[in-house]
Design an enzyme around this catalytic site. Structure first.
Site, PDB file in Angstrom:
ATOM      1  N   TYR A 172       6.508   2.199   1.200  1.00  0.00           N
ATOM      2  CA  TYR A 172       5.020   2.412   1.160  1.00  0.00           C
ATOM      3  C   TYR A 172       5.202   4.349   0.655  1.00  0.00           C
ATOM      4  O   TYR A 172       4.406   4.964  -0.971  1.00  0.00           O
ATOM      5  CB  TYR A 172       3.985   2.350   1.798  1.00  0.00           C
ATOM      6  CG  TYR A 172       2.490   3.024   1.401  1.00  0.00           C
ATOM      7  CD1 TYR A 172       1.983   2.382   1.246  1.00  0.00           C
ATOM      8  CD2 TYR A 172       1.892   3.667   2.069  1.00  0.00           C
ATOM      9  CE1 TYR A 172       0.776   2.374   0.684  1.00  0.00           C
ATOM     10  CE2 TYR A 172       1.103   4.241   2.004  1.00  0.00           C
ATOM     11  CZ  TYR A 172       0.151   3.407   0.756  1.00  0.00           C
ATOM     12  OH  TYR A 172      -0.876   4.149   0.584  1.00  0.00           O
ATOM     13  N   SER A 186      -1.544   8.890  -2.023  1.00  0.00           N
ATOM     14  CA  SER A 186      -2.365   8.734  -0.174  1.00  0.00           C
ATOM     15  C   SER A 186      -1.375  10.272   0.223  1.00  0.00           C
ATOM     16  O   SER A 186      -0.482  10.608  -0.254  1.00  0.00           O
ATOM     17  CB  SER A 186      -1.114   7.565   0.475  1.00  0.00           C
ATOM     18  OG  SER A 186      -1.153   7.858   1.955  1.00  0.00           O
TER      19      SER A 186
END
Length: 262
Positions: A167, A153
């Site tokens: 995350y 990401s």
């Protein structure tokens, strides 16, 4: 030089006929990637905890004329991961490519997270990734050929929003796993790279609306103001599998509409 797998079978020179495993392949980016790989002629194995959606994705590929099967797998379970790759090897004799796409969100400020919440995010995004990579690297090193792409990401390259600390941290770790895997197995004929998507039209993005503003916030951060599609990520993964990227190793390719250029 002709590349052969561990049984002496030649590896097809292009994607057609090669075997690829896609974790988290039942929805979103994983499903789009599985469809793209099948269109390129690859033999696709979809793995996911979501059996009904996974079977549906495999059926969609077959209906379009591709080759696919679904295998249920929880990447947090070492035995299930071992069994997944053992089944693929026994069925096809090789694992040429792997797209490690399985992932979960990790909402909550660091001070508010419980150990259980933090661990649950890392169990999939980091430990689960390592468990899959361990099987893939062992298999591909024995073959003398293989290519792995991990789905990370832009949050692993730049801290974008507060409130998703578990995350963000797990994705930084996923990038580290990518780089060390590439270093340790470069001489085995195995490449390990990663994609780092920005905002992509998925369930996860939609679910992030309440926590961080989701697509609404992202449109103000992307130069074009456009949210990406799962297929756009899939196409980059397919390139990373191809000979066209044969000298690319240990890299993280952002698929972010220019966000990291700002």
């Amino acid at each position: 030089m002709t590349v052969a797998d561990d049984a002496g079978r030649p590896v097809p020179p292009g994607p057609a006929g090669r075997v690829v495993v896609v974790t988290g392949g039942s929805t979103g980016i994983g499903r789009a990637a599985a469809l793209a790989f099948a269109e390129a002629g690859m033999r696709v194995v979809l793995a996911s905890r979501r059996a009904e959606q996974g079977e549906d994705a495999a059926a969609e590929i077959k209906e379009a004329g591709g080759e696919a099967q679904f295998l249920a797998c929880d990447v947090t379970d070492p035995e299930q991961v071992r069994e997944l790759f053992a089944t693929v090897r026994s069925t096809y004799g090789a694992v040429h490519h792997a797209f490690n796409n399985a992932g979960v969100p990790g909402d909550g400020r660091l001070v508010d997270l419980t150990p259980e919440q933090f661990d649950a995010t890392f169990a999939v995004n980091t430990r689960g990734l390592w468990l899959c990579m361990r099987e893939e690297l062992r298999t591909m090193a024995a073959q003398g050929f293989g290519s792995i792409v991990n789905n990370t990401s832009v949050h692993g390259l730049r801290t974008v929003f507060p409130g998703i600390g578990a995350y963000v941290t797990s994705k930084h770790a996923a990038i580290a796993l990518t780089r060390i895997g590439a270093l340790e197995h470069a001489r085995d004929g195995v490449r390990v790279n990663a994609v780092a998507p920005g905002p992509i039209e998925t369930e996860m993005l939609a679910a992030s609306e309440a926590a961080v503003g989701g697509a609404t916030t992202w449109r103000g951060l992307i130069p074009s103001g456009v949210i990406g599609t799962p297929r756009q990520v899939a196409d980059v993964v397919l390139w990373l599998f191809s000979e066209a990227s044969g000298y690319v190793n240990g890299q993280v390719v952002a698929v972010d509409g220019g966000f990291l250029a700002v």
